[in-house]
Each structure stands twice: as structure tokens, then as C-alpha cells.
Design a protein around this motif. Structure first.
Motif, short mmCIF file in Angstrom:
data_model
loop_
_atom_site.label_atom_id
_atom_site.label_comp_id
_atom_site.label_asym_id
_atom_site.label_seq_id
_atom_site.Cartn_x
_atom_site.Cartn_y
_atom_site.Cartn_z
N THR A 184 0.67 -1.23 -0.02
CA THR A 184 0.14 0.10 0.03
C THR A 184 0.79 1.34 0.00
OG1 THR A 184 -1.84 1.22 1.33
CG2 THR A 184 -0.12 -0.06 2.57
N ASN A 185 0.15 2.44 -0.55
CA ASN A 185 1.20 3.60 -0.44
C ASN A 185 0.68 4.49 0.80
OD1 ASN A 185 2.53 3.40 -2.72
ND2 ASN A 185 1.17 5.01 -3.81
N LYS A 186 -0.09 3.82 1.68
CA LYS A 186 -0.40 4.39 3.21
C LYS A 186 0.83 4.30 4.01
CE LYS A 186 -4.33 2.85 5.26
NZ LYS A 186 -5.10 3.88 5.35
N PRO A 187 1.25 5.24 4.88
CA PRO A 187 2.24 4.90 5.70
C PRO A 187 2.14 3.62 6.54
CG PRO A 187 1.53 7.17 5.77
CD PRO A 187 0.44 6.36 5.00
N GLU A 188 3.15 3.06 6.70
CA GLU A 188 3.36 1.62 7.15
C GLU A 188 2.78 1.67 8.86
OE1 GLU A 188 6.64 -1.81 8.49
OE2 GLU A 188 7.07 -0.23 6.85
N GLY A 189 2.89 2.68 9.39
CA GLY A 189 2.42 2.59 10.69
C GLY A 189 0.76 2.56 10.60
N LEU A 190 0.47 3.52 9.85
CA LEU A 190 -1.01 3.61 9.66
C LEU A 190 -1.72 2.16 9.24
CD1 LEU A 190 -1.60 7.19 8.38
CD2 LEU A 190 -1.92 6.37 10.78
N ALA A 191 -0.96 1.59 8.13
CA ALA A 191 -1.45 0.62 7.48
C ALA A 191 -1.25 -0.85 8.42
CB ALA A 191 -0.51 0.09 6.49
N GLU A 192 -0.35 -0.70 9.43
CA GLU A 192 -0.36 -1.66 10.44
C GLU A 192 -1.41 -1.47 11.54
OE1 GLU A 192 3.47 -0.94 12.43
OE2 GLU A 192 4.70 -2.52 11.16
N SER A 193 -1.54 -0.40 11.93
CA SER A 193 -3.00 -0.19 12.70
C SER A 193 -4.42 -0.73 12.29
CB SER A 193 -3.03 1.28 13.06
OG SER A 193 -2.08 1.65 13.79
N ALA A 194 -4.14 -0.60 10.49
CA ALA A 194 -5.61 -0.87 10.04
C ALA A 194 -5.41 -2.32 9.80
CB ALA A 194 -5.51 -0.23 8.38
N LEU A 195 -4.54 -2.88 9.68
CA LEU A 195 -4.51 -4.57 9.66
C LEU A 195 -4.64 -5.09 11.08
CD1 LEU A 195 -3.22 -4.37 7.12
CD2 LEU A 195 -1.67 -6.19 7.75
N LEU A 196 -4.40 -4.39 12.15
CA LEU A 196 -4.58 -4.88 13.42
C LEU A 196 -6.16 -4.80 13.61
CD1 LEU A 196 -3.61 -5.57 16.36
CD2 LEU A 196 -3.54 -3.25 17.01
N ALA A 197 -6.78 -3.65 13.22
CA ALA A 197 -8.37 -3.24 13.50
C ALA A 197 -9.12 -4.44 12.70
CB ALA A 197 -8.51 -2.07 13.08
N SER A 198 -8.22 -4.75 11.41
CA SER A 198 -9.32 -5.71 10.82
C SER A 198 -9.14 -7.27 11.12
CB SER A 198 -8.87 -5.56 9.43
OG SER A 198 -9.31 -4.17 8.82
N GLY A 199 -7.96 -7.47 11.89
CA GLY A 199 -7.95 -8.84 12.40
C GLY A 199 -6.88 -9.65 11.36
N TRP A 200 -6.22 -8.80 10.37
CA TRP A 200 -5.61 -9.35 9.48
C TRP A 200 -3.88 -9.21 9.90
CZ3 TRP A 200 -8.10 -5.81 5.30
CH2 TRP A 200 -9.49 -6.22 5.41
N THR A 201 -3.53 -8.97 10.86
CA THR A 201 -2.01 -8.86 11.31
C THR A 201 -1.27 -10.15 11.21
OG1 THR A 201 -2.31 -6.96 12.65
CG2 THR A 201 -0.56 -7.99 12.96
N ARG A 219 -2.21 -12.90 9.70
CA ARG A 219 -2.76 -13.67 8.47
C ARG A 219 -1.76 -13.22 7.02
NH1 ARG A 219 -8.89 -13.69 7.89
NH2 ARG A 219 -8.45 -15.09 6.33
N SER A 220 -1.62 -11.92 7.11
CA SER A 220 -0.55 -11.38 5.88
C SER A 220 0.69 -11.74 6.07
CB SER A 220 -0.98 -9.88 5.94
OG SER A 220 -0.21 -9.12 4.98
N GLY A 221 1.16 -12.27 5.06
CA GLY A 221 2.70 -12.91 4.93
C GLY A 221 3.50 -11.65 5.09
N VAL A 222 3.05 -10.47 4.53
CA VAL A 222 4.06 -9.19 4.37
C VAL A 222 3.02 -7.90 4.39
CG1 VAL A 222 4.04 -9.27 1.86
CG2 VAL A 222 5.98 -8.33 2.85
N LEU A 223 3.86 -6.83 4.75
CA LEU A 223 3.19 -5.54 4.55
C LEU A 223 4.47 -4.78 4.17
CD1 LEU A 223 0.85 -3.39 5.11
CD2 LEU A 223 1.76 -3.32 7.37
N VAL A 224 4.00 -4.07 2.96
CA VAL A 224 5.12 -3.00 2.77
C VAL A 224 4.16 -1.46 2.44
CG1 VAL A 224 6.38 -2.05 0.63
CG2 VAL A 224 6.35 -4.50 1.28
N GLY A 225 4.54 -0.45 3.33
CA GLY A 225 3.79 0.61 3.14
C GLY A 225 4.46 1.70 2.16
#
Length: 221
Positions: free
Chosen positions: A112-129, A131-137
Motif C-alpha cells: 500500500t502507499n499508506k504509511p506503514e504505521g497506519l497500515a499496521e493499525s488498519a491490519l490490527l483493527a481488521s484482524g489481518w495482522t 494472516r498477512s505474509g508481508v506488509l509494505v507501506g
């Protein structure tokens, strides 16, 4: 041959997995309220969400010039960090799709182009943290989409050749990045688009109306 799912799938976040427009609306309306400006409607802001914070600020404050838009990005991000996850939901069919990919042992992650810290928070809120094999912000690397580096880095992190990855996104930059990275692509038509956008002209491999369509392995490129 029986159709199979791709070996790996990388997803855009906002407008592809997550309908984050309601969080963004709460953010710009908080900014407008402090300036005595009436609230925007969701339909007014939704087409701009995939274009990033500056585009949403421009939609909320049409009289701002480029310098003013840039100056208000920190305020936008600060408010958004407080609103994140309060209103956003997964798009219809997304949770079922991720479940199917997990059961099929398909490696998947998020670029995503969302800043990584915000993307991490979004994944946590969605319950995907977990499950996702990688996150690149958008600030994880020196480049961001439409540059291919984030997609190539994500593929490397999950140990898959880019040619075995499919990237799913709702914006032209997503498809540009996938093509430059040597990945096949799926255009998520359920996402956020401006009235003048023409997804048929983006050069994606597949256009899909809803996430549930991708439950069928035959729909993947």
C-alpha cells in the motif's frame, strides 16, 4: 486443466481490501468543522480515497493550493490516526476471499502507499495482522507505487518469484506497478475511482466486479 489459485497474491489496502472511506470522511469532516465548513458527504469523498491524503484534502478544501495541501497533510494524518478503524470495514466478499486463499495455502500480503504505521493499525483493527505474509507501506522503502520496488520487495519477503504473484488493486498506479514488476494484475472495480477513470484502458489482466468473484480460481489471471 483444473483452474488453480495463484501461488501468491499481493493486495492494495484502501479501496481493495478495506473500505476505509468512512474513516477518511470522519477525518476531513473534523478538519472542516474546526474551520466552520459544513460536513462532506461520503459519496463526495469516496472517489478520491485511493489518490492519497493530498487528494482528499483537495476535495475537502478546493480553494487550497498545492502548498496549502502539503502543509495540511500532518493534520490530516494525525486526525486519521485517531479515527482509523472506527468506521472502516472490509469490502463485501473480502473476508471470504482471504479465508479461501488461506485454506488453499496461497501466500498473500499487502502493498500500500499508506504509511506503514497506519497500515499496521488498519491490519490490527481488521484482524489481518497475523494472516498477512508481508506488509509494505508507502514509507517502507525509498520508492512507492507506481514504482515496482514495493511489489518486488514484497515478493522477495514471502519467497515467491514475481512471475508467480498476482497484484490486486483499484488504482491505475497499482496496475502500473504490477506491470513494471512483471506480475499479473487484477483490477478491483469495487474500489475508489474518479469519474474520468477508465479501468479498461489500464492494461490489467483481469477486471473483477466484486471480491466474491475471486472465490473462483478460474477468474484469476
Amino acid at each position: 486443466m483444473t483452474p488453480t489459485f495463484p501461488k501468491a497474491v499481493l493486495f492494495d489496502l484502501d479501496g481493495t481490501l478495506l473500505d476505509s472511506a468512512p474513516d477518511m470522511l470522519a477525518t476531513v469532516n473534523a478538519m472542516r468543522a474546526t474551520r466552520g465548513v459544513a460536513a462532506m458527504m461520503l459519496d463526495e469523498l469516496r472517489p478520491h480515497v485511493s489518490k492519497g491524503s493530498r487528494a482528499m484534502i483537495a476535495a475537502a478544501f478546493p480553494r487550497f493550493d498545492e502548498t496549502q495541501r502539503d502543509a495540511h497533510v500532518p493534520e490530516f494524518l494525525d486526525i486519521y490516526a485517531r479515527e482509523l478503524g472506527k468506521h472502516a470495514v472490509a469490502f463485501p466478499g473480502v473476508d471470504a476471499l482471504l479465508d479461501v486463499l488461506d485454506r488453499a495455502d496461497v501466500r498473500w500480503g499487502i502493498v500500500t502507499n499508506k504509511p506503514e504505521g497506519l497500515a499496521e493499525s488498519a491490519l490490527l483493527a481488521s484482524g489481518w495482522t497475523h494472516r498477512s505474509g508481508v506488509l509494505v507501506g508507502g514509507d517502507s522503502l525509498p520508492e512507492r507505487k507506481p514504482h515496482p520496488l514495493p511489489l518486488l520487495h514484497a515478493a522477495q519477503m514471502i519467497g515467491v518469484d514475481p512471475r508467480d504473484c498476482v497484484y490486486v488493486g483499484d488504482d491505475f498506479r497499482d496496475i502500473e506497478a504490477a506491470r513494471a514488476a512483471g506480475m499479473r494484475s487484477v483490477i478491483a472495480l469495487w474500489g475508489y475511482r474518479l469519474p474520468g477513470d477508465e479501468p479498461m484502458e489500464w492494461g490489467g489482466d483481469v477486471l473483477v466486479d466484486q471480491a466474491a468473484d475471486l472465490l473462483d480460481p478460474a477468474r484469476w489471471p
